[in-house]
Motif scaffolding. Structure first.
Motif, PDB file in Angstrom:
ATOM      1  N   THR A 233       0.838  -1.196   0.000  1.00 46.05           N
ATOM      2  CA  THR A 233       0.000   0.000   0.000  1.00 46.05           C
ATOM      3  C   THR A 233       0.875   1.249   0.000  1.00 46.05           C
ATOM      4  O   THR A 233       1.799   1.349   0.802  1.00 46.05           O
ATOM      5  CB  THR A 233      -0.906  -0.003   1.249  1.00 46.05           C
ATOM      6  OG1 THR A 233      -1.702  -1.188   1.231  1.00 46.05           O
ATOM      7  CG2 THR A 233      -1.823   1.209   1.270  1.00 46.05           C
TER       8      THR A 233
ATOM      9  N   THR B 252       0.991   5.675  -1.782  1.00 41.06           N
ATOM     10  CA  THR B 252       0.280   6.752  -2.459  1.00 41.06           C
ATOM     11  C   THR B 252       1.214   7.429  -3.451  1.00 41.06           C
ATOM     12  O   THR B 252       2.357   7.740  -3.103  1.00 41.06           O
ATOM     13  CB  THR B 252      -0.216   7.779  -1.412  1.00 41.06           C
ATOM     14  OG1 THR B 252      -1.030   7.082  -0.463  1.00 41.06           O
ATOM     15  CG2 THR B 252      -1.039   8.879  -2.047  1.00 41.06           C
TER      16      THR B 252
ATOM     17  N   ASP C  15       3.130   6.598   3.624  1.00 43.19           N
ATOM     18  CA  ASP C  15       2.474   6.676   4.919  1.00 43.19           C
ATOM     19  C   ASP C  15       1.242   5.763   4.927  1.00 43.19           C
ATOM     20  O   ASP C  15       0.146   6.194   4.646  1.00 43.19           O
ATOM     21  CB  ASP C  15       2.050   8.137   5.116  1.00 43.19           C
ATOM     22  CG  ASP C  15       2.039   8.519   6.568  1.00 43.19           C
ATOM     23  OD1 ASP C  15       2.573   7.748   7.373  1.00 43.19           O
ATOM     24  OD2 ASP C  15       1.497   9.585   6.879  1.00 43.19           O
TER      25      ASP C  15
ATOM     26  N   LEU D 107      -1.901   3.795   6.033  1.00 44.50           N
ATOM     27  CA  LEU D 107      -2.902   3.884   7.102  1.00 44.50           C
ATOM     28  C   LEU D 107      -3.561   2.529   7.290  1.00 44.50           C
ATOM     29  O   LEU D 107      -3.993   1.907   6.331  1.00 44.50           O
ATOM     30  CB  LEU D 107      -3.958   4.934   6.749  1.00 44.50           C
ATOM     31  CG  LEU D 107      -3.443   6.370   6.605  1.00 44.50           C
ATOM     32  CD1 LEU D 107      -4.581   7.301   6.220  1.00 44.50           C
ATOM     33  CD2 LEU D 107      -2.799   6.838   7.897  1.00 44.50           C
TER      34      LEU D 107
END
Lengths: 173, 70
Positions: free
Chosen positions: A6, A8, A76, A78
């Motif tokens: 995961t 971004t 980052d 989440l």
């Protein structure tokens, strides 16, 4: 089974509906198109052998459109309470116990978003450090640093040849 | 006017969470790959896929979007 990674991707312009369709068809049907901290972004959950493979394939798909540039990767991650249980190999009850322990005696990190709601989210880096998985976190941070330095150099260089030449000049001993 | 219901039930559930959190969920305008647009006081709306690669992960992406923007 391949791991899901995961991350971004922050891009250089706002994404309208037609651009979103182009991204879907380029293979980014595993991404959420939106924004992070006021910047246009793609939130990707991708199965790949390694974190680097996952990021590289996604960046190439974005660049295949020819009109959208990846500015940087934001790593980052989440995670929810259920995600933490899965990653730590513990039951949800055990994680709940870490989180709810009176007086904060467990020292479990505070959620990054949604504290006090039914489904808060933590930064995986905070939780992993608390769990003692420091090596995993620092290796991921190191990879992200290298990717972002290269993406920044790519935006400044005229072409691949100049990028390669500059890299050889600076790294040669 | 009511918006359309998303065909994937785990995504429809999180679209309702977005509305409960004060975001606005509208039908997408075109006939492409997105069914809905999640907006509100956001510079960059979230585009909800009709057929994401993995519906469960897409629901998580929407939930992260809600948490980051409310």
């Amino acid at each position: 089974m391949l791991d899901t990674h995961t991350f971004t991707l922050i891009v250089d312009r706002a994404i309208d509906e037609m651009m979103a369709d182009d991204l879907f068809e380029a293979g980014l049907d595993d991404a959420g198109i939106g924004g992070v901290n006021g910047e246009p972004a793609l939130d990707v959950d991708r199965e790949a052998p390694t974190f680097l493979d996952a990021v590289v394939s996604a960046v190439r798909q974005v660049h295949s459109l020819g009109y959208l540039q990846v500015l940087r990767v934001d790593g980052d991650e989440l995670v929810s309470q259920a995600d933490i249980a899965e990653r730590a190999g513990k039951s949800r009850q055990a994680v709940n116990h870490w989180i709810k322990r009176d007086g904060g005696s467990s020292g479990f990190p505070e959620p990054a978003f949604g504290a006090g709601t039914r489904s808060p989210l933590w930064r995986w880096g905070d939780v992993a450090v608390w769990l003692g998985e420091v090596d995993e976190v620092s290796e991921r941070a190191r990879t992200i640093g290298l990717i972002n330095a290269t993406l920044a150099a790519r935006l400044n260089a005229h072409d691949e040849a100049e990028l390669g030449a500059m890299s050889s000049l600076l790294v040669a001993s | 006017m009511a918006r359309r219901t998303h065909p994937k039930k785990e995504i429809e559930k999180v679209l309702r969470e977005a509305e409960d959190a004060g975001l606005i969920v509208d039908d997408a305008k075109g006939h492409g790959h997105s069914t809905h647009v999640i907006s509100g006081d956001l510079p960059h709306p979230f585009r909800v896929w009709s057929t994401p690669k993995n519906a469960e992960n897409h629901a998580k992406q929407i939930r992260r979007h809600i948490r980051r923007n409310t």
